[in-house]
Design a protein around this motif. Structure first.
Motif: not given
Length: 294
Positions: A162-189
């Motif tokens: 599960g963690h591996e695929h979450e990392v894969l998702l974040r890497d794909k988004l970074k490759e596309k230069n898409l700005s995002f907040l992940d689950e950990n950042q959202l919880r701190t908010m």
């Protein structure tokens, strides 16, 4: 991988007599060679867990537990190196890891005459070498490593995947230069129930607006998808708007029927993403072409 409901049912029917061991998983992959092993294992795990939920109560009856325990003790004494618990679990159609838990719990009760705590029980299951009975420790270990659906080893593997695929998702988004907040950042908010990704600028996928993305390292069948809709996806939709769910190991194609209501299903990271900048550039190009025609 998108499967029709009929294709899924064919695989599910074939798993009805399977046991959660690697030998049976090999048989499954040989029977359906056009499907990935990860997809087939995920489907089998879903179907096997449904079977266990239907039958687990009978294995927890006090007289049944006592019969299992006495049989284990008798056979382990006669054959101390044999995989007694594993064979017993397969014979009565119970997960080896769950059989190990039942027998270990009964053993620990015999040591001090009272119910063992879950903490102690779980620590012994995770580290069988701590069990003060070497034959039982070996049997617990054999059950744990031979069970592909339940137990501490499977839990650890599922968490890692599960963690591996979450990392894969974040890497794909970074490759596309898409700005995002992940689950950990959202919880701190201060958000309590959040998807894996919130896009700071929404995108369009196959003509549908996407504000959030949820990663599922599993196959999406009718029951699990219905539960996710009720417990997670509609909640995300209410709070954040329309979103995308990625079932990395595939899903039943007929379940992708909520697109117009704001929930899109995919089995991989989308390749045809339209961003706000891309859309604006297309609008400018179209406007320029129209002016040239004038």
């Amino acid at each position: 991988m998108r499967l029709s409901r009929a294709e899924y049912k064919e695989i599910a029917r074939w798993t009805e007599q399977m046991r959660p061991t690697r030998q049976y998983v090999k048989m499954l992959t040989d029977r359906f060679p056009s499907h990935s092993q990860s997809t087939l294992l995920s489907i089998f795990s879903l179907e096997y867990q449904k079977r266990i939920k239907r039958t687990i109560s009978r294995h927890h009856a006090p007289d049944v537990i006592e019969s299992y325990y006495q049989r284990y003790r008798s056979e382990a004494k006669a054959h101390p190196t044999a995989p007694v618990l594993l064979e017993l679990a397969n014979e009565v159609d119970l997960s080896p890891a769950l059989m190990a838990r039942i027998i270990l719990d009964k053993f620990l009760q015999g040591l001090d005459g009272r119910m063992s705590s879950k903490t102690v029980l779980n620590s012994f299951l995770k580290e069988p070498s701590l069990i003060p009975d070497l034959i039982l420790a070996n049997n617990i270990y054999q059950c744990t490593i031979n069970d592909c659906c339940y137990g501490p080893l499977v839990d650890c593997i599922k968490h890692a995947i599960g963690h591996e695929h979450e990392v894969l998702l974040r890497d794909k988004l970074k490759e596309k230069n898409l700005s995002f907040l992940d689950e950990n950042q959202l919880r701190t908010m201060g958000y309590d129930k959040t998807p894996d990704i919130i896009l700071e600028v929404p995108i369009a996928v196959e003509g549908h607006i996407v504000h959030w993305i949820e990663s599922k390292a599993s196959f999406g069948d009718d029951q699990s998808h219905r539960n996710y809709l009720n417990e997670q996806f509609w909640s995300y939709w209410n709070r954040f708007g329309p979103g995308l769910v990625i079932y990395w190991y595939g899903f039943i194609g007929e379940l992708d029927c909520q697109r117009d209501r704001g929930i899109l299903l995919k089995d991989c990271f989308p390749t045809d993403i339209v961003t706000l900048c891309h859309a604006a550039a297309q609008d400018q190009l179209l406007e320029s072409q129209n002016k040239d025609k004038e």
